[in-house]
Design a protein around this motif. Structure first.
Motif, PDB file in Angstrom:
ATOM      1  N   ASN A  55      23.310  67.650  53.313  1.00 43.15           N
ATOM      2  CA  ASN A  55      22.551  68.743  52.697  1.00 43.15           C
ATOM      3  C   ASN A  55      21.813  68.340  51.428  1.00 43.15           C
ATOM      4  O   ASN A  55      20.956  69.088  50.949  1.00 43.15           O
ATOM      5  N   ILE A  56      22.116  67.195  50.861  1.00 45.64           N
ATOM      6  CA  ILE A  56      21.556  66.821  49.559  1.00 45.64           C
ATOM      7  C   ILE A  56      20.032  66.630  49.661  1.00 45.64           C
ATOM      8  O   ILE A  56      19.520  66.164  50.667  1.00 45.64           O
ATOM      9  N   THR A  57      19.348  66.988  48.590  1.00 46.95           N
ATOM     10  CA  THR A  57      17.889  67.098  48.598  1.00 46.95           C
ATOM     11  C   THR A  57      17.157  65.854  49.102  1.00 46.95           C
ATOM     12  O   THR A  57      16.200  65.963  49.868  1.00 46.95           O
ATOM     13  N   ASP A  58      17.570  64.679  48.676  1.00 42.44           N
ATOM     14  CA  ASP A  58      16.846  63.461  49.042  1.00 42.44           C
ATOM     15  C   ASP A  58      17.773  62.257  48.901  1.00 42.44           C
ATOM     16  O   ASP A  58      18.867  62.358  48.355  1.00 42.44           O
ATOM     17  N   ASN A  59      17.304  61.130  49.377  1.00 40.12           N
ATOM     18  CA  ASN A  59      18.136  59.929  49.398  1.00 40.12           C
ATOM     19  C   ASN A  59      18.515  59.458  47.995  1.00 40.12           C
ATOM     20  O   ASN A  59      19.632  58.988  47.779  1.00 40.12           O
ATOM     21  N   ALA A  60      17.586  59.610  47.040  1.00 38.94           N
ATOM     22  CA  ALA A  60      17.876  59.151  45.672  1.00 38.94           C
ATOM     23  C   ALA A  60      19.017  59.953  45.059  1.00 38.94           C
ATOM     24  O   ALA A  60      19.912  59.383  44.421  1.00 38.94           O
ATOM     25  N   GLU A  61      19.003  61.278  45.238  1.00 35.02           N
ATOM     26  CA  GLU A  61      20.082  62.116  44.713  1.00 35.02           C
ATOM     27  C   GLU A  61      21.386  61.853  45.447  1.00 35.02           C
ATOM     28  O   GLU A  61      22.462  61.791  44.839  1.00 35.02           O
ATOM     29  N   TRP A  62      21.281  61.669  46.761  1.00 32.86           N
ATOM     30  CA  TRP A  62      22.464  61.355  47.580  1.00 32.86           C
ATOM     31  C   TRP A  62      23.109  60.064  47.073  1.00 32.86           C
ATOM     32  O   TRP A  62      24.331  59.985  46.916  1.00 32.86           O
ATOM     33  N   GLN A  63      22.287  59.043  46.813  1.00 35.54           N
ATOM     34  CA  GLN A  63      22.797  57.752  46.356  1.00 35.54           C
ATOM     35  C   GLN A  63      23.382  57.857  44.952  1.00 35.54           C
ATOM     36  O   GLN A  63      24.418  57.244  44.654  1.00 35.54           O
ATOM     37  N   LYS A  64      22.748  58.654  44.098  1.00 38.55           N
ATOM     38  CA  LYS A  64      23.237  58.813  42.723  1.00 38.55           C
ATOM     39  C   LYS A  64      24.629  59.427  42.721  1.00 38.55           C
ATOM     40  O   LYS A  64      25.523  58.979  41.997  1.00 38.55           O
ATOM     41  N   ARG A  65      24.833  60.441  43.559  1.00 38.80           N
ATOM     42  CA  ARG A  65      26.142  61.073  43.636  1.00 38.80           C
ATOM     43  C   ARG A  65      27.180  60.124  44.252  1.00 38.80           C
ATOM     44  O   ARG A  65      28.339  60.109  43.821  1.00 38.80           O
ATOM     45  N   LEU A  66      26.754  59.343  45.214  1.00 37.06           N
ATOM     46  CA  LEU A  66      27.667  58.364  45.807  1.00 37.06           C
ATOM     47  C   LEU A  66      28.080  57.311  44.778  1.00 37.06           C
ATOM     48  O   LEU A  66      29.257  56.932  44.693  1.00 37.06           O
ATOM     49  N   ASP A  67      27.121  56.833  43.998  1.00 37.46           N
ATOM     50  CA  ASP A  67      27.437  55.829  42.967  1.00 37.46           C
ATOM     51  C   ASP A  67      28.467  56.365  41.977  1.00 37.46           C
ATOM     52  O   ASP A  67      29.369  55.630  41.543  1.00 37.46           O
ATOM     53  N   GLU A  68      28.338  57.637  41.600  1.00 40.41           N
ATOM     54  CA  GLU A  68      29.299  58.238  40.680  1.00 40.41           C
ATOM     55  C   GLU A  68      30.675  58.382  41.330  1.00 40.41           C
ATOM     56  O   GLU A  68      31.711  58.217  40.673  1.00 40.41           O
ATOM     57  N   LEU A  69      30.691  58.656  42.619  1.00 41.70           N
ATOM     58  CA  LEU A  69      31.966  58.752  43.328  1.00 41.70           C
ATOM     59  C   LEU A  69      32.641  57.386  43.398  1.00 41.70           C
ATOM     60  O   LEU A  69      33.862  57.266  43.208  1.00 41.70           O
ATOM     61  N   ARG A  70      31.863  56.351  43.621  1.00 33.78           N
ATOM     62  CA  ARG A  70      32.416  54.988  43.613  1.00 33.78           C
ATOM     63  C   ARG A  70      32.956  54.630  42.230  1.00 33.78           C
ATOM     64  O   ARG A  70      33.997  53.979  42.108  1.00 33.78           O
ATOM     65  N   LYS A  71      32.257  55.062  41.208  1.00 40.63           N
ATOM     66  CA  LYS A  71      32.717  54.843  39.834  1.00 40.63           C
ATOM     67  C   LYS A  71      34.067  55.509  39.610  1.00 40.63           C
ATOM     68  O   LYS A  71      34.980  54.916  39.014  1.00 40.63           O
ATOM     69  N   LEU A  72      34.208  56.727  40.102  1.00 42.46           N
ATOM     70  CA  LEU A  72      35.470  57.449  39.955  1.00 42.46           C
ATOM     71  C   LEU A  72      36.602  56.746  40.706  1.00 42.46           C
ATOM     72  O   LEU A  72      37.726  56.649  40.189  1.00 42.46           O
ATOM     73  N   VAL A  73      36.322  56.272  41.895  1.00 38.53           N
ATOM     74  CA  VAL A  73      37.344  55.543  42.667  1.00 38.53           C
ATOM     75  C   VAL A  73      37.800  54.307  41.890  1.00 38.53           C
ATOM     76  O   VAL A  73      39.003  54.002  41.827  1.00 38.53           O
TER      77      VAL A  73
END
Length: 214
Positions: A55-73
């Protein structure tokens, strides 16, 4: 009838054997929402975060949120998180497929935020989570979405319960309880995580922008 999903969660974790923790596949919408949820589940389950958010607006936003999730892990597994895991925290990432979301919500574009379109979106993401859990031997699946005060926890739990099967059960929870949302903000600030101001889709972005511009 009102159901206390937070109490159901508390009752369930009392039955868990920490020496042999159940495998939980936890759908993660983003890192900030995941923070508080992880404080609740890490002491009891072998947790894998599942990033499936077409559902995320675009690939750049999708990737940004994924990068933050990886940071949290990395923060959790590096021993820097407030709550220590029973098992190393894992992350599974689905390929971004925006067409899957747009096809699912076709005809619902003008629905209000929190209405029928969101129900369709919840069904889409939780069905993906359940299917992966079932195919990969997880005992439980759940979501971080209920930590948001803008998400209908009753609806989320009803969808999850409708999807569960004999071999994979839904983890009932209402993570916004016990100050969960406010604590997610505190934890996000503590660990320097990017916090977006809309749920994810272009429709929620428009609504969020309209509210902020009033």
């Amino acid at each position: 009838m009102n159901v206390n999903y937070d109490l159901m969660f508390e009752q369930y974790i009392k039955t868990v054997d920490s020496g042999n923790p159940p495998r939980l596949l936890l759908h993660a919408c983003c890192a900030p929402c995941s923070t508080y949820c992880l404080t609740r589940v890490l002491p009891y389950f072998d947790v894998t975060l599942y990033y499936a958010n077409d559902n995320i607006t675009d690939n750049a936003e999708w990737q940004k949120r994924l990068d933050e999730l990886r940071k949290l892990v990395d923060i959790v597994n590096g021993g820097q998180f407030e709550t220590q895991p029973l098992r190393p925290l894992k992350l599974v990432t689905c390929t971004f497929n925006a067409d899957k979301f747009y096809n699912a919500v076709r005809g619902q574009e003008n629905e209000r935020e929190g209405g029928a379109r969101c129900t369709t979106c919840f069904n889409l993401r939780l069905a993906d989570t359940c299917a992966y859990a079932q195919a990969n031997g997880f005992e439980l699946f759940g979501t971080t979405l209920s930590v948001s005060p803008y998400k209908n926890s009753k609806l989320l739990n009803e969808i999850g319960l409708s999807l569960q099967a004999d071999d994979v059960k839904w983890l009932s929870a209402d993570f916004k309880k016990r100050g969960g949302y406010l604590d997610s903000i505190r934890l996000s600030n503590k660990y320097g995580l990017y916090r977006q101001h809309y749920c994810g889709c272009e429709y929620s972005l428009v609504q969020s922008s309209n509210i902020r511009n009033k």
